[in-house]
Design an enzyme around this catalytic site. Structure first.
Site, PDB file in Angstrom:
ATOM      1  N   SER A 182       0.869  -1.190   0.000  1.00  0.00           N
ATOM      2  CA  SER A 182       0.000   0.000   0.000  1.00  0.00           C
ATOM      3  C   SER A 182       0.895   1.225   0.000  1.00  0.00           C
ATOM      4  CB  SER A 182      -0.885   0.011   1.251  1.00  0.00           C
ATOM      5  OG  SER A 182      -1.803  -1.048   1.200  1.00  0.00           O
TER       6      SER A 182
ATOM      7  N   LYS B 198       0.384   5.488   8.532  1.00  0.00           N
ATOM      8  CA  LYS B 198       1.135   5.553   7.268  1.00  0.00           C
ATOM      9  C   LYS B 198       0.180   5.661   6.077  1.00  0.00           C
ATOM     10  CE  LYS B 198       2.197   1.959   5.060  1.00  0.00           C
ATOM     11  NZ  LYS B 198       1.678   1.237   3.848  1.00  0.00           N
TER      12      LYS B 198
ATOM     13  N   LYS C 155      -7.396   1.888  -2.284  1.00  0.00           N
ATOM     14  CA  LYS C 155      -6.903   1.500  -0.955  1.00  0.00           C
ATOM     15  C   LYS C 155      -6.850   2.713  -0.028  1.00  0.00           C
ATOM     16  CE  LYS C 155      -5.212  -0.944   2.394  1.00  0.00           C
ATOM     17  NZ  LYS C 155      -3.959  -1.656   2.580  1.00  0.00           N
TER      18      LYS C 155
END
Lengths: 299, 299
Positions: B96, B239, B171
């Site tokens: 990701s 993150k 995502k």
């Protein structure tokens, strides 16, 4: 059968009063707007002269009003419910108002020998018309048991949450989750659109995983179809988040994201969008990003 | 059968590599941590000497790494994938990472005659072990079609979102909705607890209406049971929101609530809570409110 007094015949109160008539309850009604009274009287209710008069003639008094100051005026003001209500009667407030004020009011009612329930609802105008409201109840459980047939004429899911004020707390929690989830879905779909990715496909993909919610499904769909007619008016959601925030302040706690979303709803009202459905909140971000959340097929 | 190179054998990559072995693919693997390589070699993989070596020996190269800088180093750095990968090969990044960097990388791969897919996943360690991951794919649809058997060995829901970078955008959208919904549920349940109302009953009531979400169900339940062992580590969610925010900045748009929730996740890390499950975000509000979200029965 129990005579019920019903005060507040707006977009919610009027269909609710009619459902009580359908269930066979003798009804005495009042609203400061005479044509609204007339409409429910045509359906079989008796008109009251004032909130005090309605209360004096009823064993159960229900209010369905738009905000804490309205409930305060109608119940505690001159010619109000408190002046007329009889010891042994039951008072049910189905408005969405401050839990802290609710607890104070329940104490004042108790001093007069009156049981009070707070019973705010979710489900909107459609739920009121179809008698499918969700009703979150605070107050003594035995009082709820006694009033259950009344609630069953109005809604489908009736949940006892806890002592006095607990129904209003649950409603505030509901509006926090709904409002913040609308904003979450908005930020995601606007990011997708701005990145040139089909927001309709992103919504589909997200519905299959941990991001799933009824808001992503229903309100996400409305955003994509640009259906901003209410539904549930944004300015009422702003009011509900205001209640959540002042409750938090009185309790001594912070609701940082609720505060930010509340400010965004304020901005929506300031730009003339308070009467739209609350999912129109997405248009605030769209303005900033200069993009619209539309399925790729329609661009 | 297609020889697959697999780089990055962490908590996600290791079980994914083993599922590819189970599906019968010849596998060449690399990780900078030799014991992790040894573990997958014991299961039947060939060890590679470097990312370059893995790429040189494979028709399809998969990376599963933790962040954009790691992918950059492993692919573009010395002895990296780009030095070894052969024209006609396919590169699949399942990490990701930044959609913007992804698009740049796909262009560089195309210049070398290599097709690239971005294919980030959701479903966590459990999904990786059980091959039930959701996989969001960006890139050419015919490349996805060609690679479908590989994805089917790893996950259950495989959705093509759009061109290069679209998987990473989806995502990022997913992580926005999940993170903000966790915060929404936290604010609601902490308000209930602070108001002396059973947060477990509030969760039950809310699950029946418009506030329903998988997060309210699963993560709300974990909050009430105080289950803060990961699951999905908060620092990785931080993150992911960082990626969403920098993507938004590069695109020229604002994500105000994502920014606030990101700051709250930063505060969680700063106070030593980054290794907990992301639903532990509720403890930040609990600290401020000096109350815990616990069912009434346990207080």
């Amino acid at each position: 059968m129990t005579t019920i007094g019903f005060i507040g015949l707006g977009i919610m109160g009027s269909p609710m009063a009619k459902n009580l008539l359908k269930a066979g309850y003798p009804l005495v009604v009042y609203d400061r707007n005479p044509p609204k009274v007339q409409d429910v009287v045509s359906a079989g209710a008796q008109p009251g002269l004032s909130s005090r008069d309605v209360a004096a003639r009823s064993q159960v008094v229900i209010t369905m009003l738009t905000d804490t100051p309205n409930v305060e005026a109608v119940v505690l003001g001159p010619n109000g419910v408190m002046e007329g209500i009889r010891p042994g009667a039951t008072y049910i407030d189905m408005s969405s108002i401050s839990p802290v004020f609710t607890r104070r009011l329940a104490q004042q009612m108790a001093n007069k020998g009156v049981d009070m329930l707070d019973a705010p609802v979710s489900g909107g105008h459609t739920g009121a018309v179809n008698a499918t409201l969700s009703i979150m109840v605070g107050g003594k459980q035995e009082v709820l048991d006694r009033c259950l047939p009344i609630f069953q004429a109005l809604g489908k899911t009736i949940v006892w949450i806890g002592e006095s004020g607990a129904g209003q707390v649950a409603k505030a929690c509901n509006q926090i989750v709904v409002g913040l989830t609308i904003e979450a879905v908005s930020e995601a779909l606007v990011l997708a659109a701005k990145a040139g990715v089909d927001p309709a496909r992103v919504r589909e993909a997200l519905l299959g995983g941990f991001a799933q919610s009824r808001i992503l499904d229903v309100h996400g769909g409305r955003m994509l179809r640009r259906e901003f007619a209410p539904g549930f008016r944004l300015r009422l959601h702003e009011k509900d988040l205001h209640i959540a925030l002042s409750t938090a302040r009185e309790l001594g706690m912070a609701l940082p994201v609720t505060a930010l979303v509340h400010e965004m709803m304020n901005a929506m009202q300031a730009t003339g969008r308070g009467e739209l459905d609350h999912c129109a909140l997405v248009t605030l971000l769209e303005d900033l990003a200069q993009v619209e959340v539309k399925p790729a097929a329609q661009r």
